[in-house]
Design a protein around this motif. Sequence first.
Motif, mmCIF file in Angstrom:
data_model
loop_
_atom_site.group_PDB
_atom_site.id
_atom_site.type_symbol
_atom_site.label_atom_id
_atom_site.label_comp_id
_atom_site.label_asym_id
_atom_site.label_seq_id
_atom_site.Cartn_x
_atom_site.Cartn_y
_atom_site.Cartn_z
ATOM 1 N N ARG A 146 31.428 31.574 26.743
ATOM 2 C CA ARG A 146 31.550 32.206 28.057
ATOM 3 C C ARG A 146 31.499 33.768 27.768
ATOM 4 O O ARG A 146 32.171 34.505 27.115
ATOM 5 C CB ARG A 146 33.105 31.893 28.750
ATOM 6 C CG ARG A 146 33.174 32.537 30.194
ATOM 7 C CD ARG A 146 34.490 32.157 30.759
ATOM 8 N NE ARG A 146 34.403 30.791 31.260
ATOM 9 C CZ ARG A 146 35.401 29.797 30.891
ATOM 10 N NH1 ARG A 146 36.174 30.067 29.714
ATOM 11 N NH2 ARG A 146 35.082 28.686 31.322
ATOM 12 N N ALA A 147 30.941 34.426 28.565
ATOM 13 C CA ALA A 147 30.814 35.889 28.674
ATOM 14 C C ALA A 147 32.069 36.434 29.526
ATOM 15 O O ALA A 147 32.091 36.122 30.527
ATOM 16 C CB ALA A 147 29.819 36.499 29.226
ATOM 17 N N VAL A 148 32.879 37.327 28.747
ATOM 18 C CA VAL A 148 34.050 37.788 29.319
ATOM 19 C C VAL A 148 33.989 39.309 29.602
ATOM 20 O O VAL A 148 34.135 39.520 30.805
ATOM 21 C CB VAL A 148 35.471 37.287 28.479
ATOM 22 C CG1 VAL A 148 36.779 37.889 29.183
ATOM 23 C CG2 VAL A 148 35.541 35.885 28.063
ATOM 24 N N GLY A 149 34.082 39.992 28.516
ATOM 25 C CA GLY A 149 33.830 41.478 28.772
ATOM 26 C C GLY A 149 35.162 42.097 29.443
ATOM 27 O O GLY A 149 34.943 43.095 30.210
ATOM 28 N N GLN A 150 36.352 41.480 29.272
ATOM 29 C CA GLN A 150 37.550 42.079 29.864
ATOM 30 C C GLN A 150 38.227 43.314 28.898
ATOM 31 O O GLN A 150 38.657 42.856 27.830
ATOM 32 C CB GLN A 150 38.474 41.020 29.944
ATOM 33 C CG GLN A 150 39.872 41.570 30.530
ATOM 34 C CD GLN A 150 40.973 40.601 31.068
ATOM 35 O OE1 GLN A 150 40.568 39.146 30.430
ATOM 36 N NE2 GLN A 150 42.276 40.946 31.464
ATOM 37 N N GLY A 151 38.188 44.384 29.548
ATOM 38 C CA GLY A 151 38.808 45.489 28.568
ATOM 39 C C GLY A 151 40.189 45.910 28.991
ATOM 40 O O GLY A 151 40.724 45.752 30.108
ATOM 41 N N TYR A 152 40.795 46.586 27.872
ATOM 42 C CA TYR A 152 42.122 47.103 28.099
ATOM 43 C C TYR A 152 42.458 48.517 27.548
ATOM 44 O O TYR A 152 42.012 48.814 26.441
ATOM 45 C CB TYR A 152 43.170 46.118 26.997
ATOM 46 C CG TYR A 152 43.060 44.678 27.505
ATOM 47 C CD1 TYR A 152 44.232 44.363 28.229
ATOM 48 C CD2 TYR A 152 42.085 43.841 27.088
ATOM 49 C CE1 TYR A 152 44.116 42.894 28.569
ATOM 50 C CE2 TYR A 152 42.287 42.656 27.649
ATOM 51 C CZ TYR A 152 43.219 41.897 28.175
ATOM 52 O OH TYR A 152 43.563 40.585 28.771
ATOM 53 N N ALA A 153 42.768 49.281 28.613
ATOM 54 C CA ALA A 153 43.053 50.676 28.277
ATOM 55 C C ALA A 153 44.331 50.876 27.520
ATOM 56 O O ALA A 153 44.274 51.997 26.578
ATOM 57 C CB ALA A 153 43.531 51.322 29.672
ATOM 58 N N GLY A 154 45.132 50.050 27.059
ATOM 59 C CA GLY A 154 46.172 50.017 26.378
ATOM 60 C C GLY A 154 45.730 49.700 24.742
ATOM 61 O O GLY A 154 46.728 49.586 23.833
ATOM 62 N N GLY A 155 44.586 49.293 24.605
ATOM 63 C CA GLY A 155 44.226 48.982 23.295
ATOM 64 C C GLY A 155 44.529 47.513 22.705
ATOM 65 O O GLY A 155 44.615 46.681 23.762
ATOM 66 N N LEU A 156 44.504 47.457 21.524
ATOM 67 C CA LEU A 156 44.706 46.202 21.078
ATOM 68 C C LEU A 156 46.262 45.503 21.400
ATOM 69 O O LEU A 156 46.418 44.336 21.370
ATOM 70 C CB LEU A 156 44.391 46.118 19.595
ATOM 71 C CG LEU A 156 42.982 45.905 19.024
ATOM 72 C CD1 LEU A 156 42.724 46.160 17.418
ATOM 73 C CD2 LEU A 156 42.558 44.416 19.139
ATOM 74 N N ALA A 157 47.191 46.541 21.320
ATOM 75 C CA ALA A 157 48.487 46.011 21.268
ATOM 76 C C ALA A 157 48.519 45.461 22.952
ATOM 77 O O ALA A 157 49.096 44.438 23.046
ATOM 78 C CB ALA A 157 49.197 47.430 21.303
ATOM 79 N N GLN A 158 47.745 46.236 23.826
ATOM 80 C CA GLN A 158 47.852 45.549 25.256
ATOM 81 C C GLN A 158 47.310 44.214 25.275
ATOM 82 O O GLN A 158 47.667 43.250 25.964
ATOM 83 C CB GLN A 158 47.544 46.424 26.273
ATOM 84 C CG GLN A 158 47.512 45.906 27.584
ATOM 85 C CD GLN A 158 46.761 46.977 28.835
ATOM 86 O OE1 GLN A 158 46.149 47.830 28.118
ATOM 87 N NE2 GLN A 158 46.926 46.621 30.078
ATOM 88 N N LEU A 159 46.009 44.217 24.673
ATOM 89 C CA LEU A 159 45.342 42.944 24.694
ATOM 90 C C LEU A 159 45.953 41.699 23.865
ATOM 91 O O LEU A 159 46.160 40.578 24.555
ATOM 92 C CB LEU A 159 44.038 43.032 23.865
ATOM 93 C CG LEU A 159 42.838 42.205 23.984
ATOM 94 C CD1 LEU A 159 41.351 42.586 23.609
ATOM 95 C CD2 LEU A 159 43.006 41.021 22.839
ATOM 96 N N LEU A 160 46.662 41.915 22.995
ATOM 97 C CA LEU A 160 47.130 41.057 22.053
ATOM 98 C C LEU A 160 48.611 40.505 22.902
ATOM 99 O O LEU A 160 48.781 39.357 22.863
ATOM 100 C CB LEU A 160 47.654 41.280 20.643
ATOM 101 C CG LEU A 160 46.400 41.673 19.778
ATOM 102 C CD1 LEU A 160 46.785 42.155 18.377
ATOM 103 C CD2 LEU A 160 45.536 40.488 19.711
ATOM 104 N N SER A 161 49.171 41.439 23.534
ATOM 105 C CA SER A 161 50.189 40.867 24.226
ATOM 106 C C SER A 161 49.866 40.245 25.466
ATOM 107 O O SER A 161 50.629 39.325 25.852
ATOM 108 C CB SER A 161 50.874 42.291 24.876
ATOM 109 O OG SER A 161 52.214 42.083 25.631
#
Length: 650
Positions: A146-161
């Motif tokens: 599935r194509a997602v393309g969801q970004g996080y301005a807080g970087g990897l920390a925000q994404l993994l959280s």
Amino acid sequence: MTAELVRGQNHPLPDTRLEIRVSAGHPVVACVTCSGEQGTVPEEWVAHPGVPAVPGVEVPGRAEQSPRFAVDLAAVPAEVQQVNVLLALPEGTGGPDRFGATAAPFLAVSGQDGSEVASFTITGLDSETALVAVELYRRQGAWKVRAVGQGYAGGLAQLLSDQGMAGAAGTATAIQQAAVPRTHRAAPARLTTAADAAGAVSGPDQPSPADGALTGGLTGPQAAATGTPVQQTPTPDAAPQMPAGPINYAHPRRQSAPPPPAPAAAPAEPGRPAAPVAGDASGWSMEERLYNQVWGMFEDLARAVAAYRSAVEFAESRMDKELDHVLSDPRSRIGSSGDAARAAARAKCEQLTDQARQALDRDLAQLTAESEVVEPALPPAFARWDNPCWHAYRVPMEVPMALRLGDLHLPESPELRIPCLVRLPLERGLWVDSGRSSSDAALAVDEAQLRRLATDSAVALAARLLAVYPPGEFTVHAIDPAGTAAASLAPLVDSGALTGPPAAGAQGVSAVLAKLTERVDLVTMAVRGGAADALPPDLDTGEQLLIVNDFPHGFDDRAVNQLRYLADEGPAVGVHLLMVADREDATAYGPVLDPLWRSLLRVTPVPDDHLADPWVRHAWTYEPLTVPPGSDVLRQVLTRVTEARRSWRR
């Protein structure tokens, strides 16, 4: 056939052993997280440069411009329900600080035999520094992407959280520390960036404006012509910064090994840019180099104009603030001091706007010089009808990469035309809008003349498609219920390029639609069942194009449903629609036809600004390709196509 995905779209995976290639144009950190039924990610289910392998997944051990993921879904633990492919910008390298300031990342998923299964261009990014690119997930015992393309301005920390990982901040730090020592710094930019324009606006004694947003959501020249205008949302008092690295001309589907080097440009005089060279882009053939070069020109013009518009907007916003400050103080509101302050604010705005325009003019001059070199070198599939290559036309033996549908330009440079290219084979049908209410230019044309222009445009597009396919690999049918397009269809009829006379009347319409619907059914079943050898021997397996004139006149409910079926299911098995219609004429059918219109790529017989680019979402003016008045090129090309097809059948 590769499935080019958009956000939210999924596609089945035929193999469990996959390779996922990324093209970013700058170093990125590649990671993978695995989640179970609850959607959370344990720390031991993360692959990253510090821990480059977990069961079933391998990632690069360093930040790279073109990282590759090796995935064996059969080796993934049974409790894993989803595999997430992540990308992040490395910290402390001097490279781009957000994905919105770079070229859109591109991902390609390949099967065990190396064939490309699906691809995804991640557009619409702005301040994000980490993102979930795609996800591989189980569904009813099978795997899909599935194509997602969801970004996080807080970087990897925000994404993994967000994925429910305990200790996300510590894991993100460890990933960056493992990747950063091996990253490379970016090279200087190719053209004047928005930062240059913003610097001109702020001046040496003024603070530089903050970064703005470069938003996008489409896929290049092919997806720029989606027919869906998207509005740019400017950031007040801000001029968007451009990428720190060079613009990447390479098409995202480049091969694993480096392609042959591009032609060397002539040495430039001191203080002047190098002279442009046709094919001055990477690629495996001159055709691919020219395609990539056109792509680069399109991107350069979009970003140069975005820089100019942001700079002008910043200058005007700054002037408004200064005037508000003057008017808010009763002591300076009236009198000579107030007049002087207002005059100074306006003069400064004009000065800064002129400086921004000078920067834009430099970029336009460079792009114009490049266009003057590239345009004459284009092959027939990319060229206008007045290009001499059409007079030396020979029927090709291979299908080209793309087809030119028209030209694109912006109000700041109407004389600079960028070819509007779409990839072949077509992924959806075309709709030539014959309605007068579609644009101001259409309103200025007589209704009968506009309909004639629309049918002429459709015939010219069909002729181009016939001309760029090898003999016997492309067939054109036509439906003209009332016979109103006889004059426009004459070149196709007289040359024998059509399979038969245009279908007229309810019986003729029904026969053609039934034949193509049956073909779509048969080929779809054969493809899904893996039984292509079971198709009838007399079935034409080449690409099919159906020209439909004057829709919906002469179409009953059954015919309308068949058209919708062809529009939805046809492109996957090589059946495409080319409809000439006025959408207002179909309002009597209500919303039943909306899916049909949305599934087609809209083009117009007169100039219209309904297209958008994938980076800053300018409204580009589309201009159709017209055959020069008095030229016999269309008849000559169709005659050669017909002769080649007859020779091929012998």
